[in-house]
Structure formats: structure tokens, C-alpha cells
Design a protein around this motif. Structure first.
Motif, PDB file in Angstrom:
ATOM      1  N   MET A   1       0.837  -1.199   0.000  1.00  0.00           N
ATOM      2  CA  MET A   1       0.000   0.000   0.000  1.00  0.00           C
ATOM      3  C   MET A   1       0.874   1.253   0.000  1.00  0.00           C
ATOM      4  O   MET A   1       1.910   1.308   0.654  1.00  0.00           O
ATOM      5  CB  MET A   1      -0.915  -0.008   1.234  1.00  0.00           C
ATOM      6  N   LEU A   2       0.409   2.277  -0.710  1.00  0.00           N
ATOM      7  CA  LEU A   2       1.076   3.568  -0.777  1.00  0.00           C
ATOM      8  C   LEU A   2       0.169   4.638  -0.163  1.00  0.00           C
ATOM      9  O   LEU A   2      -1.057   4.464  -0.125  1.00  0.00           O
ATOM     10  CB  LEU A   2       1.387   3.922  -2.230  1.00  0.00           C
ATOM     11  N   PRO A   3       0.731   5.735   0.290  1.00  0.00           N
ATOM     12  CA  PRO A   3      -0.116   6.794   0.865  1.00  0.00           C
ATOM     13  C   PRO A   3      -1.224   7.245  -0.074  1.00  0.00           C
ATOM     14  O   PRO A   3      -2.334   7.569   0.378  1.00  0.00           O
ATOM     15  CB  PRO A   3       0.887   7.924   1.145  1.00  0.00           C
ATOM     16  N   GLU A   4      -0.948   7.246  -1.374  1.00  0.00           N
ATOM     17  CA  GLU A   4      -1.980   7.687  -2.322  1.00  0.00           C
ATOM     18  C   GLU A   4      -3.131   6.681  -2.469  1.00  0.00           C
ATOM     19  O   GLU A   4      -4.140   6.983  -3.115  1.00  0.00           O
ATOM     20  CB  GLU A   4      -1.364   7.980  -3.688  1.00  0.00           C
ATOM     21  N   ASP A   5      -2.994   5.498  -1.879  1.00  0.00           N
ATOM     22  CA  ASP A   5      -4.083   4.518  -1.907  1.00  0.00           C
ATOM     23  C   ASP A   5      -5.137   4.786  -0.830  1.00  0.00           C
ATOM     24  O   ASP A   5      -6.196   4.145  -0.823  1.00  0.00           O
ATOM     25  CB  ASP A   5      -3.536   3.101  -1.687  1.00  0.00           C
ATOM     26  N   LEU A   6      -4.845   5.697   0.090  1.00  0.00           N
ATOM     27  CA  LEU A   6      -5.731   5.854   1.245  1.00  0.00           C
ATOM     28  C   LEU A   6      -7.111   6.394   0.873  1.00  0.00           C
ATOM     29  O   LEU A   6      -8.100   6.046   1.519  1.00  0.00           O
ATOM     30  CB  LEU A   6      -5.080   6.752   2.294  1.00  0.00           C
ATOM     31  N   ASP A   7      -7.202   7.231  -0.148  1.00  0.00           N
ATOM     32  CA  ASP A   7      -8.522   7.730  -0.561  1.00  0.00           C
ATOM     33  C   ASP A   7      -9.424   6.568  -0.943  1.00  0.00           C
ATOM     34  O   ASP A   7     -10.599   6.514  -0.532  1.00  0.00           O
ATOM     35  CB  ASP A   7      -8.391   8.706  -1.729  1.00  0.00           C
ATOM     36  N   LEU A   8      -8.892   5.635  -1.715  1.00  0.00           N
ATOM     37  CA  LEU A   8      -9.682   4.477  -2.127  1.00  0.00           C
ATOM     38  C   LEU A   8      -9.985   3.581  -0.932  1.00  0.00           C
ATOM     39  O   LEU A   8     -11.105   3.067  -0.792  1.00  0.00           O
ATOM     40  CB  LEU A   8      -8.936   3.704  -3.211  1.00  0.00           C
ATOM     41  N   ALA A   9      -9.028   3.412  -0.047  1.00  0.00           N
ATOM     42  CA  ALA A   9      -9.251   2.591   1.141  1.00  0.00           C
ATOM     43  C   ALA A   9     -10.386   3.154   1.986  1.00  0.00           C
ATOM     44  O   ALA A   9     -11.223   2.406   2.515  1.00  0.00           O
ATOM     45  CB  ALA A   9      -7.965   2.504   1.965  1.00  0.00           C
ATOM     46  N   LEU A  10     -10.447   4.466   2.102  1.00  0.00           N
ATOM     47  CA  LEU A  10     -11.515   5.093   2.885  1.00  0.00           C
ATOM     48  C   LEU A  10     -12.876   4.912   2.218  1.00  0.00           C
ATOM     49  O   LEU A  10     -13.890   4.753   2.898  1.00  0.00           O
ATOM     50  CB  LEU A  10     -11.210   6.574   3.083  1.00  0.00           C
ATOM     51  N   VAL A  11     -12.897   4.906   0.899  1.00  0.00           N
ATOM     52  CA  VAL A  11     -14.159   4.642   0.188  1.00  0.00           C
ATOM     53  C   VAL A  11     -14.626   3.216   0.469  1.00  0.00           C
ATOM     54  O   VAL A  11     -15.806   2.972   0.743  1.00  0.00           O
ATOM     55  CB  VAL A  11     -13.984   4.874  -1.324  1.00  0.00           C
ATOM     56  N   LEU A  12     -13.706   2.252   0.415  1.00  0.00           N
ATOM     57  CA  LEU A  12     -14.064   0.861   0.681  1.00  0.00           C
ATOM     58  C   LEU A  12     -14.615   0.684   2.086  1.00  0.00           C
ATOM     59  O   LEU A  12     -15.623   0.010   2.296  1.00  0.00           O
ATOM     60  CB  LEU A  12     -12.847  -0.039   0.485  1.00  0.00           C
ATOM     61  N   LYS A  13     -13.952   1.272   3.077  1.00  0.00           N
ATOM     62  CA  LYS A  13     -14.405   1.078   4.460  1.00  0.00           C
ATOM     63  C   LYS A  13     -15.730   1.805   4.707  1.00  0.00           C
ATOM     64  O   LYS A  13     -16.575   1.324   5.465  1.00  0.00           O
ATOM     65  CB  LYS A  13     -13.311   1.494   5.451  1.00  0.00           C
TER      66      LYS A  13
END
Length: 286
Positions: free
Chosen positions: A10-22
Motif C-alpha cells: 500500500m502507498l499513501p496515495e491509496d488511502l482515498d480508495l481505502a476510505l471509500v471501501l471502508k
């Protein structure tokens, strides 16, 4: 033909997508929680990728060299039933080779996947929530309970290590720094009788971890949190065996929700002292 699926760090720029999933799953974690995992062990934060788009996540945090805790297993609903959960789990387990004990808290949906990988049930937990209600009258604050300071942490960490089964000073220090108003302790005669930390989530403030000598102390700490955090929507996870405590929570406005199953892989060598562990820190922390 299905697009290729691959796993990467995981990269820091993946966090937006991770927050959408959660958010889609109604989970309570914040961006700061994800950043905590990335700071701890970046190599243990993974994403599954399809056509250059992350569609699944998993994290793990290591507590000393004893115990590894897996969390944040999420897969985009459009990409389920393609084996992505198993791919993520196999890769994270590969990276956790060397740990004698690996644990997680499973939803009922995820339990079947983990059983296929060899995980066994330790015990069940029940989630309880209480919506905010500023007009609700709470008991007066307990004069014997004090706020936790940074200077108190070494004593609390020692107790937590015994009860949880492994040292997780990193988690306690993160929780205290992020939300000092939600951390309480009871000390009598120079002995720590119990403590409670809290964490502000995206939808609820999570109560836990709560370590206590007995249920009387646990109730005093929870009551203090209810008095202090009356305007917050609250969530907590408690072992299913604590029937009296669960009834007590219902009488104080909590509603019982979904089940979680605490599971372990290989050897449950670091089980700690479960009878003194009243509320967990959260499925992602243990």
C-alpha cells in the motif's frame, strides 16, 4: 477474460480508495488509523490491484516478535468472488512467517475464508452501539478515576502486556495522543486496578481497550467514559461470555449489533489473561 489481479504494498496515495471501501462497509476507521498502520509496518499494508486500480486491502501490525494482528480486510463489492480475499491473506501470511501466533477478528462473512486458511475460533465478541443523546442523564463522575497522562503509560503498558498477551505500547501511545480526553485509569494503594482508552472514529467513538481487575472496576471505568463522552455516539466490542456486563450495557442505552469472531492461526501461545480484558481496542488493533 478477467483482468489480472496482483498484490502490492500500500502507498499513501491509496488511502482515498481505502476510505471509500471502508465507508461502503460502514466501518469506523479514520485516515489517521490507516496512517498509523503505514507508519508501523509499511510492508504489512497491502492492496489488491485490477487494471491499475486498488480493489482490496489488508493490514497487519506486529506486537513485539510474539503476535501479529491482521485487520482491514476489505474487497470492493464489484470484485468479490474472484479469490481476492484469499490472495491478500496468503500474501500477508507469507510476510508474517516467523510469528508463532497470528490473530484477527472476523466478521461472519469473513470467517469462512479464514477457516479455509487454517484459522481457529478463540471466542466470540458482540458489538454494541449507543447513539449520541446529550440530554441523557449520566451518574456523577467517579472521583477515584483519573485521566491518563504520558507519565502513566509505562505502568499501564506493563499491565496491558500481561493481559493482552504481547506488548503494544505503540497502540496505547497512539490512542492517548489522538484522544487524551477518552483515557481513564483507576489506581488505589499504588496499584493499577484498571484503565480504559478510547478512539474517535469516523462515525462512533470506540471505547477500548479496557483492562480491569474485575467487573466492578470495568463498570466504573465505562461509567466514567459515559459521563465524560455523553455527547458522542459510542461503540464497543465485548466478549460474548460477559452476559452480565452486556445486560448492564443495554440498561445504559446500548444496542447489541453484529458478532465478531476472534481467531488465531497456528499456536495461541500468547493468549494473555482474557478474564481481565473487558473491551478490545477494535478489530483492527486487537
Amino acid at each position: 477474460m478477467d483482468a489480472e489481479i496482483y498484490i502490492r504494498q500500500m502507498l499513501p496515495e491509496d488511502l482515498d480508495l481505502a476510505l471509500v471501501l471502508k465507508k461502503t462497509e460502514g466501518w469506523n476507521q479514520t485516515r489517521e488509523d490507516w496512517q498509523f498502520f503505514l507508519r508501523q509496518q509499511p510492508s504489512l499494508c497491502l492492496v489488491a490491484v485490477v487494471e491499475d486500480k486498488p480493489v482490496g486491502t489488508v493490514t497487519a501490525v506486529a506486537y513485539q516478535s510474539r503476535l501479529a494482528w491482521i485487520g482491514m480486510m476489505l474487497v470492493d463489492r464489484k470484485f468479490r468472488r474472484k479469490g481476492i480475499s484469499k490472495m491478500l491473506m496468503r500474501e500477508i501470511l507469507h510476510r508474517l512467517e516467523g510469528f508463532s501466533t497470528i490473530k484477527l477478528d472476523a466478521t461472519p462473512e469473513g470467517r469462512f475464508v479464514y477457516q479455509q486458511l487454517g484459522f481457529k475460533k478463540e471466542y466470540s465478541l458482540w458489538r454494541f452501539i449507543r447513539k449520541e443523546n446529550p440530554s441523557r442523564r449520566e451518574p456523577d463522575r467517579d472521583a477515584g478515576i483519573s485521566p491518563v497522562s504520558v507519565a502513566d503509560l509505562p505502568k499501564l503498558e506493563k499491565l496491558d502486556t500481561m493481559v493482552f498477551g504481547a506488548g503494544r505500547d505503540n497502540v496505547l501511545r497512539y490512542l492517548l495522543a489522538a484522544f487524551p480526553a477518552g483515557a481513564f485509569m483507576l489506581e488505589e494503594g499504588g496499584e493499577i486496578k484498571g484503565f480504559l482508552f478510547s478512539r474517535k472514529g469516523s462515525d462512533y467513538t470506540q471505547l477500548g481497550p479496557l483492562v480491569a481487575k474485575d467487573e466492578t472496576v470495568a463498570r466504573r471505568l465505562i461509567s466514567q467514559a459515559l459521563a465524560q463522552l455523553n455527547e458522542h455516539a459510542l461503540v464497543l466490542d465485548v466478549a460474548a461470555s460477559r452476559q452480565e456486563l452486556m445486560s448492564w450495557l443495554v440498561n445504559r442505552g446500548f444496542e447489541q449489533r453484529r458478532e465478531l469472531v476472534r481467531m488465531y492461526l497456528q499456536d495461541n501461545r500468547y493468549s494473555g489473561i482474557p478474564e481481565k480484558y473487558y473491551l478490545i481496542a477494535g478489530p483492527e488493533f486487537g
